[in-house]
Design a protein around this motif. Structure first.
Motif, PDB file in Angstrom:
ATOM      1  N   GLU A 160       0.832  -1.203   0.000  1.00 19.84           N
ATOM      2  CA  GLU A 160       0.000   0.000   0.000  1.00 19.84           C
ATOM      3  C   GLU A 160       0.868   1.255   0.000  1.00 19.84           C
ATOM      4  O   GLU A 160       0.630   2.194  -0.765  1.00 19.84           O
ATOM      5  CB  GLU A 160      -0.918   0.003   1.223  1.00 19.84           C
ATOM      6  N   GLU A 173      -8.381  -0.906  -4.799  1.00 19.73           N
ATOM      7  CA  GLU A 173      -8.527  -2.252  -4.241  1.00 19.73           C
ATOM      8  C   GLU A 173      -8.005  -2.306  -2.809  1.00 19.73           C
ATOM      9  O   GLU A 173      -8.631  -2.887  -1.922  1.00 19.73           O
ATOM     10  CB  GLU A 173      -7.773  -3.270  -5.114  1.00 19.73           C
ATOM     11  N   VAL A 174      -6.851  -1.685  -2.597  1.00 20.36           N
ATOM     12  CA  VAL A 174      -6.269  -1.656  -1.250  1.00 20.36           C
ATOM     13  C   VAL A 174      -7.181  -0.884  -0.303  1.00 20.36           C
ATOM     14  O   VAL A 174      -7.391  -1.278   0.851  1.00 20.36           O
ATOM     15  CB  VAL A 174      -4.860  -1.017  -1.284  1.00 20.36           C
ATOM     16  N   THR A 175      -7.733   0.224  -0.798  1.00 19.57           N
ATOM     17  CA  THR A 175      -8.624   1.052   0.016  1.00 19.57           C
ATOM     18  C   THR A 175      -9.877   0.281   0.410  1.00 19.57           C
ATOM     19  O   THR A 175     -10.338   0.353   1.556  1.00 19.57           O
ATOM     20  CB  THR A 175      -9.015   2.330  -0.756  1.00 19.57           C
ATOM     21  N   LYS A 176     -10.434  -0.464  -0.551  1.00 17.19           N
ATOM     22  CA  LYS A 176     -11.614  -1.279  -0.253  1.00 17.19           C
ATOM     23  C   LYS A 176     -11.299  -2.312   0.821  1.00 17.19           C
ATOM     24  O   LYS A 176     -12.101  -2.556   1.723  1.00 17.19           O
ATOM     25  CB  LYS A 176     -12.100  -1.982  -1.530  1.00 17.19           C
ATOM     26  N   HIS A 177     -10.119  -2.916   0.708  1.00 17.62           N
ATOM     27  CA  HIS A 177      -9.709  -3.924   1.691  1.00 17.62           C
ATOM     28  C   HIS A 177      -9.559  -3.291   3.070  1.00 17.62           C
ATOM     29  O   HIS A 177     -10.018  -3.848   4.075  1.00 17.62           O
ATOM     30  CB  HIS A 177      -8.391  -4.561   1.256  1.00 17.62           C
ATOM     31  N   ARG A 178      -8.930  -2.112   3.120  1.00 18.39           N
ATOM     32  CA  ARG A 178      -8.741  -1.427   4.402  1.00 18.39           C
ATOM     33  C   ARG A 178     -10.091  -1.024   4.996  1.00 18.39           C
ATOM     34  O   ARG A 178     -10.323  -1.168   6.198  1.00 18.39           O
ATOM     35  CB  ARG A 178      -7.857  -0.187   4.206  1.00 18.39           C
ATOM     36  N   LEU A 193     -12.992  -2.453   4.424  1.00 18.90           N
ATOM     37  CA  LEU A 193     -13.665  -3.680   4.853  1.00 18.90           C
ATOM     38  C   LEU A 193     -13.123  -4.142   6.203  1.00 18.90           C
ATOM     39  O   LEU A 193     -13.880  -4.570   7.084  1.00 18.90           O
ATOM     40  CB  LEU A 193     -13.461  -4.772   3.795  1.00 18.90           C
ATOM     41  N   HIS A 194     -11.810  -4.028   6.359  1.00 13.39           N
ATOM     42  CA  HIS A 194     -11.172  -4.429   7.612  1.00 13.39           C
ATOM     43  C   HIS A 194     -11.656  -3.548   8.762  1.00 13.39           C
ATOM     44  O   HIS A 194     -11.945  -4.040   9.860  1.00 13.39           O
ATOM     45  CB  HIS A 194      -9.651  -4.334   7.461  1.00 13.39           C
ATOM     46  N   ARG A 210     -15.224  -4.445   9.640  1.00 12.10           N
ATOM     47  CA  ARG A 210     -15.277  -5.713  10.367  1.00 12.10           C
ATOM     48  C   ARG A 210     -14.905  -5.504  11.834  1.00 12.10           C
ATOM     49  O   ARG A 210     -15.498  -6.086  12.733  1.00 12.10           O
ATOM     50  CB  ARG A 210     -14.343  -6.726   9.703  1.00 12.10           C
TER      51      ARG A 210
END
Length: 429
Positions: free
Chosen positions: A129, A190-195, A197-198, A201
């Motif tokens: 990232e 994509e990285v932003t979406k993952h972060r 989502l994390h 959660r």
């Protein structure tokens, strides 16, 4: 001789003359030119530059062609020749045309403050990232300046301004760079979406988040290490931390929260860098509590605090509950300490004082803890017991008829997330 050095691609150590232009606009802005120049010195040293000299020019407005004026450029050239410097670093941002004119006249590498900061970030980027964010910022900075840098990029000879994941691509044309920017933005999305989502959660699981923010080198990483025993990189230099680090912090009640160390802020943080690192900086925006770490021993403490507050406001995090930690009190004079505010939102601490560390844990707990509330839960709703324990500390429990009474010291952040399930069971006095 310099030309032949560039042409052979030999990497020379950077030896630079630093240049500052003090204009009427700078004076009106409230920025202390001397403070800004001192910070430029620190930035250059952090980037591994040997500082040969410092030149200051006072001028009503920047020269559109030479930035500091033709006469001052001649003075700069004389200093470069006399000192054997191979770089000139400007404290302000230059246009592509100004870079081209200065490079052609001075025959050395021209770097401005923005490019210097980008270079330091390039050295620090370790995670995927971070690497994507730095390269995106580098290309976004370079694109409108290709006319200035294009001729000389091939002979820069390495060093500051040429480092980082985008190093081999800096000589490409506009079309290639635009394509690369599009690719990087897609990867960053994509990285932003993952972060995101994390983070979501963690919120769904009732995880409370506390963010350490502050001016670069204020001591955030040291605090993270001292509070959580985290294995993090600590160095007395600007931007020692680039990638955010999160660790579990145990509060006096035994409750666990997540403490995150974020990238340090700095005056005139490049716009391209803020845009590229927005996903990372949003760790502060999503926090339940912000700990604003301040170097209390710094002569420019107040200016640094204003910079941090301004960036937090730009990120939309100004309304998040905040506690100011005046760090490095052990390095302060009695006079400095006396001038610092002292109340529940402003605490004087040393990251190396165990009593202060315990006080920080208690402050976090107090800030995240709301009032004490009693809930009457029917026996048929035993499923709500888990919610009770999720929203606070149970300090009393009794049976009354067929109901279970819980006395709970609420965790405000958790209660805001899950308390709606318990509203109808609150006991009103």
């Amino acid at each position: 001789m310099r030309n032949s050095t560039y042409e052979t691609k030999t990497t020379l150590p950077d030896k630079a003359v630093l240049v500052s232009l003090v204009t009427n606009e700078v004076k009106r802005s409230g920025i202390d030119p001397e403070y800004s120049l001192n910070e430029l010195v620190q930035l250059a040293e952090t980037a591994g530059v040997e500082i040969a000299d410092v030149i200051v020019q006072n001028k009503e407005t920047p020269d559109t062609r030479w930035f500091i004026g033709k006469g001052k450029v001649e003075e700069l050239r004389a200093a470069i020749d006399a000192l054997g410097a191979n770089t000139a670093i400007f404290d302000q941002e230059l246009s592509g045309a100004q870079v081209r004119n200065l490079e052609e006249t001075l025959d050395v590498k021209i770097i401005d403050r923005t490019q210097l900061i980008l270079d330091i970030f390039a050295q620090r980027a370790k995670t995927r990232e971070g690497i994507i964010q730095v390269e995106l910022a580098q290309h976004s900075y370079l694109l409108p300046r290709l006319s200035g840098h294009g001729k000389n990029l091939s002979r820069l000879g390495g060093g500051i301004g040429t480092r980082g994941p985008g190093e081999s691509k800096l000589e490409t044309d506009r079309r290639h760079i635009r394509n690369r920017i599009s690719e990087l933005k897609a990867q960053l999305d994509e990285v932003t979406k993952h972060r995101k989502l994390h983070r979501e959660r963690r919120k769904e699981n009732g995880v409370v988040q506390v963010a350490l923010v502050g001016y670069t080198n204020a001591g955030k990483s040291t605090l993270l290490k001292q509070l959580t025993a985290a294995d993090v990189y600590i160095e007395n230099q600007l931007f020692a931390t680039l990638d955010p680090t999160s660790r579990a912090l145990i509060l006096p009640s035994g409750k666990e929260v997540v403490l995150t160390d974020t990238v340090g802020f700095i005056q005139n943080l490049p716009h391209d860098l803020v845009a590229s690192f927005r996903a990372t900086l949003e760790e502060a925006n999503e926090a339940d509590l912000i700990l604003h770490v301040v170097d209390a021993s710094s002569d420019t403490r107040d200016e640094q605090m204003k910079v941090v507050d301004r960036i937090l406001n730009d990120l939309g995090a100004s309304s998040t509950p905040q506690v100011v930690l005046f760090n490095k009190k052990d390095l302060c004079t009695p006079e400095q300490l006396e001038l610092l505010p002292a109340d529940e939102n402003h605490i004087k601490i040393s990251a190396y004082d165990d009593k202060d560390l315990e006080s920080i844990r208690e402050i976090i707990q107090d800030k995240l803890t709301g009032e004490t509330v009693t809930f009457r839960i029917p026996a048929a709703r035993g499923d709500l017991s888990s919610v009770i324990y999720r929203v606070g500390e149970v300090i009393g429990q009794n049976f009354e008829e067929d109901d279970l009474l819980f006395e709970v010291r609420l965790n405000q952040a958790d209660y805001e997330k899950s308390g709606y399930l318990l509203k109808e069971y609150e006991v009103r006095s």
